[in-house]
Motif scaffolding. Sequence first.
Motif, short mmCIF file in Angstrom:
data_model
loop_
_atom_site.label_atom_id
_atom_site.label_comp_id
_atom_site.label_asym_id
_atom_site.label_seq_id
_atom_site.Cartn_x
_atom_site.Cartn_y
_atom_site.Cartn_z
N SER A 187 -1.23 10.95 -4.02
CA SER A 187 -1.55 12.29 -4.47
C SER A 187 -0.58 12.75 -5.56
CB SER A 187 -1.51 13.26 -3.29
OG SER A 187 -1.79 14.58 -3.72
N ALA A 188 0.70 12.45 -5.37
CA ALA A 188 1.71 12.82 -6.37
C ALA A 188 1.49 12.07 -7.68
CB ALA A 188 3.10 12.53 -5.83
N LEU A 189 1.13 10.78 -7.59
CA LEU A 189 0.87 10.01 -8.80
C LEU A 189 -0.33 10.55 -9.56
CD1 LEU A 189 1.51 6.35 -7.59
CD2 LEU A 189 2.86 7.65 -9.25
N ARG A 190 -1.38 10.95 -8.82
CA ARG A 190 -2.57 11.50 -9.47
C ARG A 190 -2.24 12.81 -10.18
NH1 ARG A 190 -5.35 9.50 -4.82
NH2 ARG A 190 -5.14 11.53 -3.80
N ARG A 191 -1.44 13.65 -9.53
CA ARG A 191 -1.04 14.92 -10.16
C ARG A 191 -0.23 14.65 -11.42
NH1 ARG A 191 -0.07 16.53 -4.77
NH2 ARG A 191 2.19 16.18 -5.05
N THR A 192 0.69 13.68 -11.35
CA THR A 192 1.50 13.35 -12.52
C THR A 192 0.63 12.85 -13.66
OG1 THR A 192 3.39 12.77 -11.14
CG2 THR A 192 3.37 11.90 -13.38
N TRP A 193 -0.36 12.00 -13.35
CA TRP A 193 -1.27 11.47 -14.37
C TRP A 193 -2.10 12.59 -15.01
CZ3 TRP A 193 -2.59 8.38 -17.93
CH2 TRP A 193 -3.91 8.28 -18.34
N ARG A 194 -2.61 13.52 -14.15
CA ARG A 194 -3.40 14.62 -14.69
C ARG A 194 -2.55 15.51 -15.60
NH1 ARG A 194 -5.84 14.73 -9.42
NH2 ARG A 194 -4.34 16.34 -8.77
N THR A 195 -1.30 15.75 -15.20
CA THR A 195 -0.40 16.57 -16.03
C THR A 195 -0.13 15.91 -17.37
OG1 THR A 195 0.68 17.48 -14.06
CG2 THR A 195 1.87 17.63 -16.15
N ARG A 196 0.14 14.60 -17.35
CA ARG A 196 0.41 13.89 -18.59
C ARG A 196 -0.83 13.84 -19.48
NH1 ARG A 196 4.07 8.74 -16.42
NH2 ARG A 196 5.95 9.98 -15.94
N ARG A 197 -1.99 13.67 -18.85
CA ARG A 197 -3.23 13.63 -19.63
C ARG A 197 -3.49 14.97 -20.31
NH1 ARG A 197 -8.54 12.31 -16.33
NH2 ARG A 197 -7.95 14.34 -15.46
N GLU A 233 0.84 -1.19 0.00
CA GLU A 233 0.00 0.00 0.00
C GLU A 233 0.88 1.25 0.00
OE1 GLU A 233 -3.44 2.13 2.75
OE2 GLU A 233 -2.79 0.08 3.14
N LEU A 234 0.56 2.23 -0.91
CA LEU A 234 1.35 3.44 -1.01
C LEU A 234 0.86 4.49 -0.02
CD1 LEU A 234 1.62 3.83 -4.88
CD2 LEU A 234 3.40 3.07 -3.32
N PRO A 235 1.75 5.33 0.50
CA PRO A 235 1.34 6.42 1.39
C PRO A 235 0.40 7.37 0.66
CG PRO A 235 3.74 6.18 1.32
CD PRO A 235 3.20 5.31 0.27
#
Length: 248
Positions: free
Chosen positions: A19-29, A12-14
């Motif tokens: 939150s950082a992964l979601r931001r990265t995904w939104r930026t790439r999208r 399980e990730l902290p």
Amino acid sequence: MDIVPHEREEGELPAGRWSALRRTWRTRRRRFILAALSILLLPYLLIFVYLTGFIHPVSTLMLRDLVLLRGYDRQWVEFDDIAPVLVQSVMMSEDGQFCAHNGVDWGQMRGVVEDALDGEQTRGASTIPMQTVKNLYLWNGRSFIRKGMELPLAVVADLVWSKRRMMEIYLNVAEWGDGIYGIEAAARHHFGVSAAKLSRRQAALLAVALPNPIDRNAGKPGRGLRRLASVIERRASRSGGYITCLYD
């Protein structure tokens, strides 16, 4: 009472990492969407760029030949330096209603859609504006995706460019053989004359070769190609009322 801290399950990730992964995904999208929109809008921007007469557009096939290091033969020629018999022949062969429609012959297109829905073999309905934008921005082959992109591009190009500019671009990017693009290179390659010196027969042969310029050799026509050229030659000789948008 002792408070036992909650222990994360293995793998399980902290929360901060999620939150950082979601931001990265939104930026790439967002970047992907912007890149896709830029690619889709670029042809429309180029339509306005190509308004300028001294700009000589190249086709996607010409770019392909450059990328593959094959090179190509294309010598740009102004509209007034193209024999009128060639313009007449191409119009009568490819798009007899060129001066009348707004980039798309909707009557012909409706017939193609009806034939497709009925499961029948579809006939060609590409206008010169449709073929021009396909040559400049799209790819060969039958595809509903390509056709869906081609129609609005043809309408916008026909609205922005004059009919003379449209025909000039088309005749300078059309393929007339392996590595042979544009009417000047085609006239010299097949007949050893300039585009301005083409005879009515030579013009008709070049016009009927356009649908399949690799297999149809205007300089060495077979019986079928000569027969088609004779039909176009007769139509071109009676085309005065169809070319008023090009010649006053």
